[in-house]
Design a protein around this motif. Sequence first.
Motif, PDB file in Angstrom:
ATOM      1  N   LYS A  47       0.832  -1.206   0.000  1.00  0.00           N
ATOM      2  CA  LYS A  47       0.000   0.000   0.000  1.00  0.00           C
ATOM      3  C   LYS A  47       0.868   1.260   0.000  1.00  0.00           C
ATOM      4  CE  LYS A  47      -3.654   2.462   2.334  1.00  0.00           C
ATOM      5  NZ  LYS A  47      -2.924   3.714   2.184  1.00  0.00           N
ATOM      6  N   ASP A  48       1.963   1.238   0.754  1.00  0.00           N
ATOM      7  CA  ASP A  48       2.862   2.398   0.776  1.00  0.00           C
ATOM      8  C   ASP A  48       3.398   2.705  -0.612  1.00  0.00           C
ATOM      9  OD1 ASP A  48       2.572   2.876   3.459  1.00  0.00           O
ATOM     10  OD2 ASP A  48       4.379   1.793   4.069  1.00  0.00           O
ATOM     11  N   TYR A  49       3.723   1.660  -1.376  1.00  0.00           N
ATOM     12  CA  TYR A  49       4.341   1.878  -2.683  1.00  0.00           C
ATOM     13  C   TYR A  49       3.320   2.113  -3.800  1.00  0.00           C
ATOM     14  CZ  TYR A  49       9.151   1.169  -1.292  1.00  0.00           C
ATOM     15  OH  TYR A  49      10.394   1.341  -0.727  1.00  0.00           O
ATOM     16  N   CYS A  50       2.123   1.535  -3.656  1.00  0.00           N
ATOM     17  CA  CYS A  50       1.096   1.727  -4.700  1.00  0.00           C
ATOM     18  C   CYS A  50       0.180   2.902  -4.399  1.00  0.00           C
ATOM     19  CB  CYS A  50       0.253   0.466  -4.853  1.00  0.00           C
ATOM     20  SG  CYS A  50       1.153  -0.941  -5.484  1.00  0.00           S
ATOM     21  N   GLY A  51       0.117   3.314  -3.150  1.00  0.00           N
ATOM     22  CA  GLY A  51      -0.780   4.396  -2.771  1.00  0.00           C
ATOM     23  C   GLY A  51      -2.137   3.895  -2.334  1.00  0.00           C
ATOM     24  N   LEU A  53      -4.527   0.033  -1.975  1.00  0.00           N
ATOM     25  CA  LEU A  53      -4.463  -1.429  -2.006  1.00  0.00           C
ATOM     26  C   LEU A  53      -5.757  -1.951  -2.621  1.00  0.00           C
ATOM     27  CD1 LEU A  53      -2.486  -3.632  -1.144  1.00  0.00           C
ATOM     28  CD2 LEU A  53      -3.706  -3.799   1.022  1.00  0.00           C
ATOM     29  N   SER A  54      -5.670  -2.386  -3.869  1.00  0.00           N
ATOM     30  CA  SER A  54      -6.844  -2.907  -4.564  1.00  0.00           C
ATOM     31  C   SER A  54      -6.382  -3.908  -5.606  1.00  0.00           C
ATOM     32  CB  SER A  54      -7.627  -1.778  -5.235  1.00  0.00           C
ATOM     33  OG  SER A  54      -6.859  -1.184  -6.272  1.00  0.00           O
ATOM     34  N   GLU A  55      -7.344  -4.658  -6.130  1.00  0.00           N
ATOM     35  CA  GLU A  55      -7.016  -5.653  -7.155  1.00  0.00           C
ATOM     36  C   GLU A  55      -6.437  -4.982  -8.395  1.00  0.00           C
ATOM     37  OE1 GLU A  55      -9.348  -9.156  -9.651  1.00  0.00           O
ATOM     38  OE2 GLU A  55     -10.261  -8.290  -7.852  1.00  0.00           O
ATOM     39  N   GLU A  56      -7.002  -3.835  -8.770  1.00  0.00           N
ATOM     40  CA  GLU A  56      -6.530  -3.104  -9.940  1.00  0.00           C
ATOM     41  C   GLU A  56      -5.104  -2.602  -9.732  1.00  0.00           C
ATOM     42  OE1 GLU A  56      -6.996  -1.366 -13.822  1.00  0.00           O
ATOM     43  OE2 GLU A  56      -8.033  -2.957 -12.725  1.00  0.00           O
ATOM     44  N   ALA A  57      -4.815  -2.089  -8.506  1.00  0.00           N
ATOM     45  CA  ALA A  57      -3.468  -1.580  -8.212  1.00  0.00           C
ATOM     46  C   ALA A  57      -2.436  -2.701  -8.282  1.00  0.00           C
ATOM     47  CB  ALA A  57      -3.452  -0.923  -6.839  1.00  0.00           C
ATOM     48  N   ILE A  58      -2.788  -3.877  -7.794  1.00  0.00           N
ATOM     49  CA  ILE A  58      -1.856  -5.011  -7.832  1.00  0.00           C
ATOM     50  C   ILE A  58      -1.637  -5.465  -9.269  1.00  0.00           C
ATOM     51  CG2 ILE A  58      -1.650  -7.461  -7.233  1.00  0.00           C
ATOM     52  CD1 ILE A  58      -2.764  -6.792  -4.498  1.00  0.00           C
ATOM     53  N   ARG A  59      -2.706  -5.484 -10.056  1.00  0.00           N
ATOM     54  CA  ARG A  59      -2.589  -5.919 -11.449  1.00  0.00           C
ATOM     55  C   ARG A  59      -1.685  -4.976 -12.244  1.00  0.00           C
ATOM     56  NH1 ARG A  59      -7.631  -5.638 -12.782  1.00  0.00           N
ATOM     57  NH2 ARG A  59      -8.207  -7.692 -12.012  1.00  0.00           N
ATOM     58  N   LYS A  60      -1.861  -3.665 -12.063  1.00  0.00           N
ATOM     59  CA  LYS A  60      -1.088  -2.699 -12.838  1.00  0.00           C
ATOM     60  C   LYS A  60       0.349  -2.556 -12.339  1.00  0.00           C
ATOM     61  CE  LYS A  60      -4.700   0.133 -14.848  1.00  0.00           C
ATOM     62  NZ  LYS A  60      -5.208   1.501 -15.064  1.00  0.00           N
ATOM     63  N   ASN A  61       0.588  -2.877 -11.068  1.00  0.00           N
ATOM     64  CA  ASN A  61       1.929  -2.716 -10.487  1.00  0.00           C
ATOM     65  C   ASN A  61       2.570  -4.064 -10.177  1.00  0.00           C
ATOM     66  OD1 ASN A  61       2.294   0.337  -9.962  1.00  0.00           O
ATOM     67  ND2 ASN A  61       0.243  -0.073  -9.188  1.00  0.00           N
ATOM     68  N   PHE A  62       2.225  -5.075 -10.955  1.00  0.00           N
ATOM     69  CA  PHE A  62       2.701  -6.425 -10.659  1.00  0.00           C
ATOM     70  C   PHE A  62       4.228  -6.506 -10.646  1.00  0.00           C
ATOM     71  CE2 PHE A  62       3.978 -10.714 -11.939  1.00  0.00           C
ATOM     72  CZ  PHE A  62       3.367 -11.444 -10.938  1.00  0.00           C
ATOM     73  N   ILE A  63       4.889  -5.856 -11.605  1.00  0.00           N
ATOM     74  CA  ILE A  63       6.364  -5.928 -11.688  1.00  0.00           C
ATOM     75  C   ILE A  63       6.988  -5.278 -10.461  1.00  0.00           C
ATOM     76  CG2 ILE A  63       8.375  -5.184 -13.015  1.00  0.00           C
ATOM     77  CD1 ILE A  63       6.623  -5.353 -15.525  1.00  0.00           C
TER      78      ILE A  63
END
Length: 400
Positions: A47-51, A53-63
């Motif tokens: 969450k700190d790095y993506c801003g 915490l959601s399924e979409e955030a994990i999908r787009k920031n997978f790398i």
Amino acid sequence: PPVFMMPDGLTYMHVKRNGLIFGCATARNTSPVTTIELLSTIARVFKDYCGTLSEEAIRKNFILLYELLDEMLDFGYPQITRTQNLKSCVYNEPIVVEYIGSTSNMVNPKTASANAVHKPVISSVNANGRKTENAHNQRNEIFVDILERLNVLFSNNGYVLNSTIDGCIQMKSYLAGSPELRLALNEDLAIGKNQGTYGSVTVDDINFNDCVNLSEFESQRTLSFVPPDGEFVVLNYRVTGDFTTPFRIFPSIEEVEPKKLEITLLIRAEMAHNHFGANVTVELPMPKCTAVASCSVISSPGVGNSSAEFVRSEGMIKWTMKKLPGGSEQTMKAKITLDQPCTSQIRREIGPVNMNFEIPMFNVSNLNVRYLRIAENMAGYTPYRWVRYVTQSNSYVCRL
């Protein structure tokens, strides 16, 4: 959350955050508490790095998240788990995903805690790969929340049987240069039962983040620390015993006929008039043999949308109030028709009453932040400070 040991010989553990499940499997007899703490830390770092915490955030920031996991764990052993220390190891930039509020935990924008600040701790890009506006115009800000969760058990005549407060001071820092901060609490703060004088703020026990310097705490109740990046808890505290509960619940059940019951719930807000409960939900489980249940609400002036209905799929009456002002009373009456005559066994299926709420800018323990300032005077450095008080129900139950 429960720990599962499956026939394949593996033990499965998980935590749930924002509707997402973070799980792990182990073939060894590891400490469940350590593993669950590690999973919670992974969720917080994500969450700190993506801003957000959601399924979409994990999908787009997978790398990016795969890179973080690679640094945090080596062959299943935790290595670097602090947001600040991971910065030097991570080279990918997060893609910002617009935050979508979770409806499951009824967060009100006025009462949302510091984890509702949805900005990554490192510079970010949008979906097109361009730097976001926040990356260019980063303000020096620090968000502070005094968050209290109440655990209260009432008897059927409205008396408090058991009550505790689990509190914490939580921060999220966006300060450039990592300056040292000074945070002052109540001067009359006493730690330990029977330690405080009359009228002083007393907590049973308190523990601090390891970054906190306590050299001035005993004499001045002042903490000094350099805030790490991302979200962190400065201190946790606990209060047990007598304190003024924000709401009192008074239930009554009357057997009108062998197959008919009348239930009355009175809720009294015992806060000052300038405070209010937001997103109030009252749940009352019904017997399995309930045929029909009709509800009516007697509302006081100033209450937001208030409604009560029997939700058959969940087997309970749900009473919702958008706003419940301090000093007011609300009454809900329910007429229940059963499929069979009421017995003592059926009566035991009714209840207990469970109440969920949030109260913005209010805390029960009276623990206050006197000031939050930078330890050294730095010319031209004027950070924005946001301090909020939030009280939430954790387990607010009344027996019937």
